[in-house]
Design an enzyme around this catalytic site. Structure first.
Site, PDB file in Angstrom:
ATOM      1  N   HIS A  54       7.999   7.252 -23.965  1.00 54.30           N
ATOM      2  CA  HIS A  54       8.960   6.464 -24.740  1.00 54.30           C
ATOM      3  C   HIS A  54       8.402   6.079 -26.116  1.00 54.30           C
ATOM      4  CE1 HIS A  54      12.895   4.923 -24.601  1.00 54.30           C
ATOM      5  NE2 HIS A  54      12.660   3.671 -24.241  1.00 54.30           N
ATOM      6  N   ASN A 104      13.925  -2.125 -27.189  1.00 60.32           N
ATOM      7  CA  ASN A 104      15.310  -2.583 -27.292  1.00 60.32           C
ATOM      8  C   ASN A 104      15.552  -3.494 -28.484  1.00 60.32           C
ATOM      9  OD1 ASN A 104      15.480  -1.205 -24.907  1.00 60.32           O
ATOM     10  ND2 ASN A 104      16.331  -2.893 -23.725  1.00 60.32           N
ATOM     11  N   ASN A 150      18.168   3.217 -26.485  1.00 60.19           N
ATOM     12  CA  ASN A 150      18.267   1.787 -26.781  1.00 60.19           C
ATOM     13  C   ASN A 150      17.596   1.404 -28.095  1.00 60.19           C
ATOM     14  OD1 ASN A 150      19.716   1.164 -24.457  1.00 60.19           O
ATOM     15  ND2 ASN A 150      17.869   0.866 -23.228  1.00 60.19           N
TER      16      ASN A 150
END
EC number: 3.1.1.29
Length: 222
Positions: A54, A104, A150
């Site tokens: 990520h 996020n 996100n």
């Protein structure tokens, strides 16, 4: 050693270095804009998790900083909760950014830095992982939706625009939908790690070529 507010006073040399760095970063924002183009390149990810899939956008930013000779120049900027490094690319100036907020909320750091440096959404590059491309595949997308990412969704919301160019770095999608979260938050396997160095090099090449080309064109910002 003196004690301030119940804690130890940092050594004078450390205080002077911190003050100099703070003033230097402030001058970068407050001084007149350089004559060439200015671009912000943000590597999306989670702070403290640099080797996970990520956070591959942050890995690309690390390679970009090395290529531009500013790998030792990262400095924390509390105004945008991010690490920043400034680099030159011909007549253009690049502001490299690694958010210190979770994925996020990456958009808050990106939008604040864009505001500080007087940049529009079109002058902000986002580098992030892409589930729907296998590891080793890259794509440079000009604007559009977040496609379920996100971090990109946060940037679109905070910048109030979806016009940012994005370099999407494939990390592959697991076969079972329930495994997606563990996959993106997990570290690259040993076999995948062997593919990373050339992938980061190609990602850097793609970014720099695109920015050079746009820097030769008409201005998109103030």
């Amino acid at each position: 050693m003196r004690v301030v507010n119940g804690g130890r006073m940092p050594p004078p040399g450390l205080l002077r270095a911190g003050l100099w760095l703070s003033r230097a970063m402030s001058r970068c924002v407050l001084e007149p804009r350089p004559p060439g183009k200015r671009w912000l390149v943000a590597g999306l990810g989670n702070p403290g998790m640099p080797r996970t899939r990520h956070s591959v956008g942050m890995a690309v930013l690390g390679q970009l900083a090395r290529r531009l000779g500013v790998e030792e120049s990262w400095a924390r900027d509390r105004r945008c909760a991010a690490d920043l490094a400034l680099a030159s690319l011909g007549d253009a100036q690049l502001v490299l950014l690694r958010p210190r907020r979770l994925m996020n909320a990456n958009g808050r750091s990106v939008a604040r830095a864009a505001e500080l440096f007087g940049l529009t959404a079109e002058e902000v590059y986002l580098v992030h992982d892409e589930l729907d491309k296998p590891l080793g595949k890259l794509a440079l997308k000009l604007g559009g939706s977040a496609r379920g990412h996100n971090g990109v969704r946060s940037c679109i919301s905070c910048l109030n625009s979806n016009a940012m160019p994005r370099l999407r770095v494939g990390i592959g999608r697991p076969m079972h939908p329930d495994a997606v979260q563990a996959h993106v938050l997990g570290c690259f396997s040993p076999a995948e790690q062997e593919l990373l160095p050339p992938l980061l090099e190609r990602a850097t090449d793609l970014l720099l070529d695109h920015i050079r080309e746009r820097s030769r064109g008409p201005s998109l910002g103030p």
